[in-house]
Design an enzyme around this catalytic site. Structure first.
Site, mmCIF file in Angstrom:
data_model
loop_
_atom_site.group_PDB
_atom_site.id
_atom_site.type_symbol
_atom_site.label_atom_id
_atom_site.label_comp_id
_atom_site.label_asym_id
_atom_site.label_seq_id
_atom_site.Cartn_x
_atom_site.Cartn_y
_atom_site.Cartn_z
ATOM 1 N N GLU A 192 -7.604 -2.623 -2.180
ATOM 2 C CA GLU A 192 -7.008 -1.664 -1.241
ATOM 3 C C GLU A 192 -6.208 -0.609 -2.008
ATOM 4 O O GLU A 192 -6.295 0.583 -1.720
ATOM 5 C CB GLU A 192 -6.068 -2.375 -0.250
ATOM 6 C CG GLU A 192 -6.782 -3.158 0.823
ATOM 7 C CD GLU A 192 -5.796 -3.823 1.799
ATOM 8 O OE1 GLU A 192 -4.738 -3.236 2.087
ATOM 9 O OE2 GLU A 192 -6.110 -4.931 2.274
ATOM 10 N N ASN A 238 -6.447 5.061 8.021
ATOM 11 C CA ASN A 238 -5.975 3.679 8.051
ATOM 12 C C ASN A 238 -6.750 2.875 7.021
ATOM 13 O O ASN A 238 -7.910 3.168 6.746
ATOM 14 C CB ASN A 238 -6.192 3.074 9.443
ATOM 15 C CG ASN A 238 -5.649 1.646 9.538
ATOM 16 O OD1 ASN A 238 -4.593 1.333 8.983
ATOM 17 N ND2 ASN A 238 -6.360 0.782 10.228
ATOM 18 N N LEU A 241 -1.664 3.429 18.058
ATOM 19 C CA LEU A 241 -1.213 4.750 18.485
ATOM 20 C C LEU A 241 -2.027 5.225 19.693
ATOM 21 O O LEU A 241 -3.215 4.937 19.798
ATOM 22 C CB LEU A 241 -1.349 5.743 17.323
ATOM 23 C CG LEU A 241 -0.496 5.414 16.093
ATOM 24 C CD1 LEU A 241 -0.945 6.230 14.887
ATOM 25 C CD2 LEU A 241 0.982 5.622 16.368
ATOM 26 N N HIS A 264 -7.995 -1.049 6.287
ATOM 27 C CA HIS A 264 -8.191 -2.312 6.997
ATOM 28 C C HIS A 264 -8.794 -3.349 6.046
ATOM 29 O O HIS A 264 -9.720 -3.035 5.298
ATOM 30 C CB HIS A 264 -9.125 -2.085 8.193
ATOM 31 C CG HIS A 264 -9.326 -3.320 9.010
ATOM 32 N ND1 HIS A 264 -8.344 -3.797 9.849
ATOM 33 C CD2 HIS A 264 -10.361 -4.178 9.098
ATOM 34 C CE1 HIS A 264 -8.792 -4.911 10.425
ATOM 35 N NE2 HIS A 264 -10.011 -5.162 9.989
ATOM 36 N N ASN A 279 0.829 -1.205 0.000
ATOM 37 C CA ASN A 279 0.000 0.000 0.000
ATOM 38 C C ASN A 279 0.869 1.262 0.000
ATOM 39 O O ASN A 279 0.510 2.269 -0.594
ATOM 40 C CB ASN A 279 -0.955 0.023 1.201
ATOM 41 C CG ASN A 279 -2.303 -0.592 0.851
ATOM 42 O OD1 ASN A 279 -2.980 -0.153 -0.071
ATOM 43 N ND2 ASN A 279 -2.688 -1.627 1.584
#
Length: 193
Positions: free
Chosen positions: A179, A112, A98, A114, A22
């Site tokens: 993705e 993000n 985080l 997923h 990615n």
């Protein structure tokens, strides 16, 4: 998000832990004319992450932190990101959670990706769990990062049909293809472009 782009691209850091596919896809996207971001920094918690090779190839600054002491690592990280004028963070297979404090500093500017259709299958080993439950579809989700695991506001999702022959690895490959397409679209959406 309301960051004005004008002619200046938004300085972005990508956080990785593994192969960096990615990361590579986002680098390619950042080099296109329609991209509102530039990838200026990569962070990893794994010094052996294959994805760090892309930092070398594309001449992108990198920082490796082991996160054994999360507080200390995040402090170092915040100062490095500030010194490099990083405005946005894209998590791409980053295997550390985080802290609230860190997330607050980048409020609304951490994304993000997923490998499941959230809110289903948060966390790890998503493909196997999807197959175990005999789902007809899986997919991927880009979402904002908040203090709870894979629970931030969803930006975009893409469904992937599961075939009877699919294995964990064939499904992972199918989802990964999507993705790579979804992350850039989500960035454009977040930046209202």
């Amino acid at each position: 998000m309301g960051l004005s782009t004008g002619y200046r691209k938004i300085r972005t850091a990508v956080f990785i832990s593994g192969t960096g596919s990615n990361f590579k896809s986002l680098i390619k996207f950042s080099k296109t004319n329609k991209s509102p971001i530039s990838i200026d920094f990569v962070v990893s918690n794994n010094s052996k992450a294959k994805g760090l090779n892309y930092a070398k190839i594309y001449n992108i600054k990198k920082k490796v932190l082991n996160f054994k002491n999360k507080n200390l690592s995040e402090k170092k990280l915040l100062s490095v990101l500030k010194a490099n004028n990083i405005e946005m963070i894209c998590l791409a297979g980053f295997m550390k959670i985080l802290s609230k404090n860190f997330i607050k500093k980048f409020k609304g500017k951490i994304l993000n990706i997923h490998p499941s259709l959230l809110p289903k299958y948060k966390g790890l080993n998503t493909h196997q769990r999807v197959l175990n439950n005999k789902e007809k579809y899986s997919g991927c989700t880009v979402h904002f990062v908040n203090a709870r695991l894979d629970s931030g506001k969803i930006i975009l999702q893409k469904k992937v049909k599961i075939s009877k022959k699919d294995t964990k690895s064939s499904l992972a490959k199918k989802v990964l293809v999507q993705e790579h397409k979804l992350y850039p679209k989500a960035i454009l959406k977040v930046l209202n472009l």
